[in-house]
Design an enzyme around this catalytic site. Structure first.
Site, PDB file in Angstrom:
ATOM      1  N   LYS A 109       0.859  -1.147  -0.162  1.00  0.00           N
ATOM      2  CA  LYS A 109       0.125   0.041  -0.125  1.00  0.00           C
ATOM      3  C   LYS A 109       0.929   1.364  -0.053  1.00  0.00           C
ATOM      4  O   LYS A 109       2.068   1.182   0.581  1.00  0.00           O
ATOM      5  CB  LYS A 109      -0.945   0.147   1.116  1.00  0.00           C
ATOM      6  CG  LYS A 109      -2.129   0.772   1.275  1.00  0.00           C
ATOM      7  CD  LYS A 109      -3.251   0.168   0.700  1.00  0.00           C
ATOM      8  CE  LYS A 109      -4.609   0.609   0.607  1.00  0.00           C
ATOM      9  NZ  LYS A 109      -5.747  -0.368   0.276  1.00  0.00           N
TER      10      LYS A 109
HETATM   11  N1  GLU Z   1      -7.310  -0.213  -3.473  1.00  0.00           N
HETATM   12  C1  GLU Z   1      -8.135  -1.186  -3.592  1.00  0.00           C
HETATM   13  C2  GLU Z   1      -8.174  -2.123  -2.453  1.00  0.00           C
HETATM   14  O1  GLU Z   1      -7.957  -1.743  -1.187  1.00  0.00           O
HETATM   15  C3  GLU Z   1      -7.481  -2.179  -4.757  1.00  0.00           C
HETATM   16  C4  GLU Z   1      -5.925  -2.658  -4.906  1.00  0.00           C
HETATM   17  C5  GLU Z   1      -5.668  -2.954  -6.173  1.00  0.00           C
HETATM   18  O2  GLU Z   1      -6.371  -3.066  -7.136  1.00  0.00           O
HETATM   19  O3  GLU Z   1      -4.404  -3.220  -6.298  1.00  0.00           O
HETATM   20  O4  GLU Z   1      -8.325  -3.574  -2.528  1.00  0.00           O
END
Ligand code: GLU
Length: 421
Positions: A109
């Protein structure tokens, strides 16, 4: 294990859930330590040249929690209050999400500490490009593949891709460096809607298995961003009644069902949800306590707490957000017999379609919207069933079951990889 004091409720929730699963799986301390600490965490200070001098030095974070099952995957959160510990907690959640939904990724993240709502489009682009340059060594198809999250969107992902291709002196990047891009730049159709749609596919399966009629359900949705608005719209299309929605400005309720198209139009015109003529204004607390069958928390973390969960009347909670329910609230919800579809299952549709984008781009292929939605629906139902069966067999809540399945896959992969290089 680090001795840092945990100030982030997101990280506290993530660690609590991991420790709960580790206890149920009877994991040894060494395995647990390997899973708690992220593989890598980076703090950057960005100095973008903005039209305002409001942000002299912007903090940005990149955390790769795990790459055991593949390159770290997870979105970029842009929010004024985001901390490194929040990002650590969110990255850990991604590890379990990708493992559970069975895509060959680990968990990561990013966080960028500024308020997107207060930025012009140009300033936001400059910040995103500045983040990309700062994090360039940590981004790549085999390292960490970012995507949108709260406060970032498709356009931002397009700028990241452009920035990386430009630096390499090429028209395209060699491989997929970022997902959730505009379709014209190698993105996939249906990615923007995938998380919200996935929530509803999962919910419809839950209703089927629990003997409830989805088309007769009254639903309250907290949060009207990319996840909440798509989930509300799609649920209404599937015949359910959306009785309440909310955003940061407040909420609106109509017991006979809100016209979601009109709600969207009202937001487009006024910039906020409050004051919608087709419903009566309500507070966030009223939304959480709404008399409904299904509650979809799709705003942010730590929204369902020990303090407000006694008020909840919904029979099902479908977690569209990451970490919306705190552990103490989870216990109370269990006692109240409320069926919780946990975030790592319920909102995994986004990362699943990110995976389709990754494979599509690698092969320079193009999938149709029918194919994407069909694969998304199939995967969400399959995974719901798997978690549901596990929870029945092992007499666990859905969160406990989902966590046990996800953690044991990562542990098995860690063992398969072995300890030596
Ligand atoms: N931000 C989204 C999540 O928390 C998508 C993450 C992604 O597609 O890599 O799942």
């Amino acid at each position: 294990m680090s001795n840092n004091i945990l100030t982030s409720r997101m990280l506290q929730t993530a660690r609590f859930n991991l420790e709960m699963a580790a206890a149920k799986l009877k994991l040894g301390k060494t395995s647990l330590i390997r899973l708690i600490e992220p593989k890598e965490k980076i703090e950057l200070t960005l100095h973008p040249k903005l039209s305002t001098t409001k942000y002299p030095g912007i903090k940005a974070y990149v955390v790769r929690h795990s790459d055991t099952l593949g390159p770290a995957k997870g979105g970029i959160r842009m929010s004024p209050g985001v901390t490194l510990q929040d990002v650590e907690g969110l990255a850990m959640e991604m590890t379990w999400k990708t493992s559970l939904i069975e895509v060959p990724f680990g968990g990561g993240k990013s966080g960028v500490c500024c308020d997107p709502a207060a930025l012009s489009a140009d300033d936001k682009e400059i910040i995103i490009r500045s983040y990309t340059r700062g994090a360039v060594r940590h981004i790549g198809p085999e390292i960490y593949v970012p995507a949108p999250d709260m406060g970032t969107n498709e356009a931002d992902m397009g700028h990241i891709r452009d920035c990386l291709a430009y630096s390499a002196g090429k028209s395209i990047t060699s491989g997929c460096y970022v997902t959730g891009k505009p379709v014209l730049l190698g993105g996939i159709v249906g990615r923007r809607e995938a998380t919200g749609k996935g929530v509803i596919y999962c919910l419809m399966r839950a209703c089927e298995r629990l003997g409830m009629k989805f088309s007769q359900a009254a639903i309250a949705v907290q949060g009207f961003g990319n996840v909440g608005s798509v989930a509300a719209q799609f649920a209404a299309e599937m015949g359910a009644k959306i009785i309440a929605v909310s955003d940061i400005s407040g909420g609106t309720m109509n017991r006979s069902g809100l016209d979601i198209g009109k709600v969207c139009e009202h937001i487009r015109k006024t910039g906020k949800l409050a004051g919608f003529a087709g419903g009566r204004d309500i507070t966030n607390a009223e939304l959480i306590a709404a008399d409904c069958d299904i509650l979809i928390p799709a705003a942010t973390q730590s929204q369902i707490t020990e303090a407000n969960c006694a008020e909840i009347k919904a029979k099902i909670i479908a977690e569209g957000a990451n970490g919306p329910t705190e552990p103490k609230a989870d216990d109370i919800l269990e006692q109240k017999n409320i069926f919780v579809i946990p975030d790592i299952l319920c909102n995994a549709g986004g990362v699943f379609v990110s995976y389709l984008e990754y494979t599509q781009e690698t092969q320079r292929e193009q999938m149709t919207i029918e194919e994407v939605n069909e694969r998304l629906n199939r995967r969400m139902c399959k995974k719901f069933d798997e978690v549901y069966e596990y929870s029945k067999t092992n007499k666990m809540t859905m969160r406990q079951a989902a966590m046990c399945i996800a953690v044991s896959r990562v542990v098995a992969a860690t063992d398969a990889r072995g300890a030596l290089p």
